[in-house]
Each structure stands twice: as C-alpha cells, then as structure tokens.
Motif scaffolding. Structure first.
Motif: not given
Length: 365
Positions: A140-145
């Motif tokens: 999920a944290s990838l899509f904050d990049l």
C-alpha cells in the motif's frame, strides 16, 4: 651443463606455448561472452517491444509505473523465456497464496515444490501483477510514492518483501536505466499513450456465435450514406513511429527502430547532432542528407525522427496518399512514411515555397 641448458630452453618454449593457449582461450571466451551479451540484449529489447503497451495500459488503470512492471517482467521471467513464463504465462513469479482459485504449477524456488499461479495469457499475468500490488496491504505504501519515481518504487518493492534477492532494487533500477524504461512512464504521464479499447460485441454479432439460432438476413442495398462511409474507411492508417519495432539500442541509450525497412531513432531533449553522429558511428553530413536538415540544425527536441539510413523513393505498398492535417509540412510527411523529400516534391509538383492546405492529398508513390 648442456642438458640443463636444453631443459631450460624446453621449459621456456613450453611456457610460451601455454601463454599462447591461455591468450587464445581468453580471446575466445571474450568473443563468446560478447555474443552472449548481444543475444541477451536483443532478447530484452524484443521483450520490451512486445509488452511495453501492456505495461503502460496497467499504469493507466492501476497506477503501477510501466518502467517497474517491465523491469520486473524482464528479471522475473528471463525475458519471457523462463519455465514459469513459457509453461504458465507467469511473468512475475507470483505464488499461489490462499486467495488464488486458478490453475497452478509446482517449482523449486525459495523452498522445494512451491506453488505458482498459472495464467491463460501473459496479459493476464500483467493484470494480476497490477491487482496483486494494488490490493495487498503489504504494498500500500508504494502508491503514496510519486508514480515517476522508479527508484523509490524499486526500493519499496524490496523493502516490502517482493523478492529475497538482496540486490533486487539495484537490479531493477539498472534495467530501467540501461533500457530507458522510464520513457514509458513519461508517455503515460504526458498523455502520449492511450490504451486500446476492445470493441464490445453487438447483439447481432453475439447471435452469429450461435448458428442454431441464427437467421441470415437478406442483403440490403447499400445506401448513399453507406457508400460514403466505406470510402472514408478505405483510407490508409497513418503510421505511428513510436510503435515501430525496436531492433537495437545504441551506447547512448537510443532505441534503433525500423519504419518501412528504414532504420531511425527518436531524439531526446538536448541531443546534439555532433554527439549523435559519434554515437551512431556516422558523419554529420550523412545525418543531414538522410533527414533533409539545414546547416543551421545542430540540436534536437524530444521525439524528433532521425533516420540513419537513406529513405525510400516512394512509400510502401498500400500507402498511396496522405491527407494533410493542421500544422503538417511536407518534411513531416517525408519523415512519417520514410520517403525522400525531393521525391515528394516531384510526385506532387511542389517545391519548398509551396503552401499546403488542410485536407490536401499528398501523393506518396
């Protein structure tokens, strides 16, 4: 003493002999490794050319960078030639997990006899890869990049545990930079790529699939409107140069593509003619001649077409006319169809001072 001298000369002779053998083996292995490297590079370019549009489509729909998807596909599938890719269409090494209900195959990986997903097509594998990343809390944290920050994405995948290889992020980044995969991210972000849409079947087409219930309609006389519509559809589709097949990559990371049998590259912002001539091992005079460049042309913008072989005297079979659109010049038409500009002037009775009109037909052969 004489025998000792003879033995010493014998040893020296043998040493020279073995040095020659070692030198030969080094040269031979160098050629072998070079051939291997060239073949692998070609296989990678073929893989990119085959799946770049699939990766960009996934980026549009699921917001996974195309560069990351392609680099993972190259690495995980061995350019589509691994057993998992050829037997199971699995290009990303995705294992079964508890939620998988499709077909499976067993292979040794981190542990013996592990379960991997099997797909009907490679495209299904690409789609499942996107969903796997998008729907898993682990990633999920990838899509904050930032979607164009491929380095952060590569490091994020490794940190989230996508692969056990310690240098996984570094390998992905090297692949992306070596093969300029970030250009596909930019194409999506700048709106230069539009996913193809599959045409849905009409009710009449669906009926034809069931011949037992099909009634063949009586042929209709074509109306005037139908005739006009058919005439428009008969027009030749304009070539899309960025979709031309990639056949090689230069040392300066320019893709060499082929348009109607003529090789060309697409320039990058800030490319200089002198630098490109050196990179392509050609003279500046050749590049100017093949592309009808004036003497004042020394640098290029992003996406200009630069032929590295002489263009054709006429367009390929099936390309008879081109209809001029807003802002088009005869030189642009020349580059689009790989036809010499001077031949277009002759075929159309035009010269450098001629003014083209929107809708004007330009003869190509």
């Amino acid at each position: 003493m004489y025998k000792i001298c003879n033995f010493t000369r014998f040893l020296a002779k043998m040493a020279r002999y073995f040095r020659h053998i070692v030198l030969f083996l080094m040269v031979f292995s160098g050629f072998f490794l070079s051939a291997q490297s060239t073949q692998q590079k070609k296989e990678t370019l073929d893989y990119i050319d085959k799946y770049k549009n699939v990766a960009m489509t996934e980026m549009v729909k699921y917001k996974v960078p195309a560069s990351i998807t392609l680099a993972q596909g190259i690495l995980e599938s061995g350019n589509g030639k691994s057993k998992l890719a050829t037997k199971g269409n699995n290009h990303f090494g995705i294992k079964c997990h508890s939620d998988w209900r499709g077909k499976t195959m067993r292979m040794d990986d981190d542990a013996p006899n592990e379960c991997f997903r099997v797909y009907k097509t490679a495209e299904e594998s690409y789609r499942d890869h996107s969903k796997f990343l998008k729907n898993s809390p682990r990633y999920a944290s990838l899509f904050d990049l930032k979607i164009t920050d491929y380095k952060a994405w590569a490091k994020g995948l490794k940190k989230a545990g996508y692969a056990t290889l310690p240098t996984y992020a570094t390998v992905l980044i090297n692949l992306i930079e070596t093969y300029d995969l970030q250009q596909y991210d930019q194409m999506v972000v700048k709106g230069k790529f539009k996913p193809s849409r599959k045409k849905e079947k009409t009710k009449s087409e669906q009926k034809v699939e069931n011949p037992s219930t099909t009634v063949t309609p009586a042929p209709e006389k074509p109306s005037k409107a139908n005739k006009i519509k058919k005439k428009k559809s008969d027009k030749t589709e304009v070539p899309v140069l960025k979709d031309c097949k990639v056949i090689e990559m230069t040392g300066g990371r320019h893709y060499i593509r082929e348009n109607f049998g003529v090789e060309f590259i697409m320039t990058k912002q800030g490319d200089e003619l002198q630098q490109l001539a050196k990179e392509l091992m050609m003279s500046q005079r050749q590049l100017r001649k093949y592309n009808d460049l004036g003497n004042d042309k020394t640098s290029f913008r992003e996406g200009e077409v630069l032929y590295i072989q002489p263009k054709r005297r006429r367009a390929a079979d099936g390309y008879r006319y081109h209809v001029i659109q807003q802002g088009e010049t005869l030189k642009k038409v020349s580059q689009l169809y790989a036809v010499r500009l001077d031949r277009l002037f002759v075929m159309n009775g035009l010269d450098e001072n001629s003014i083209l009109q929107i809708g004007q037909e330009i003869r190509l052969r």
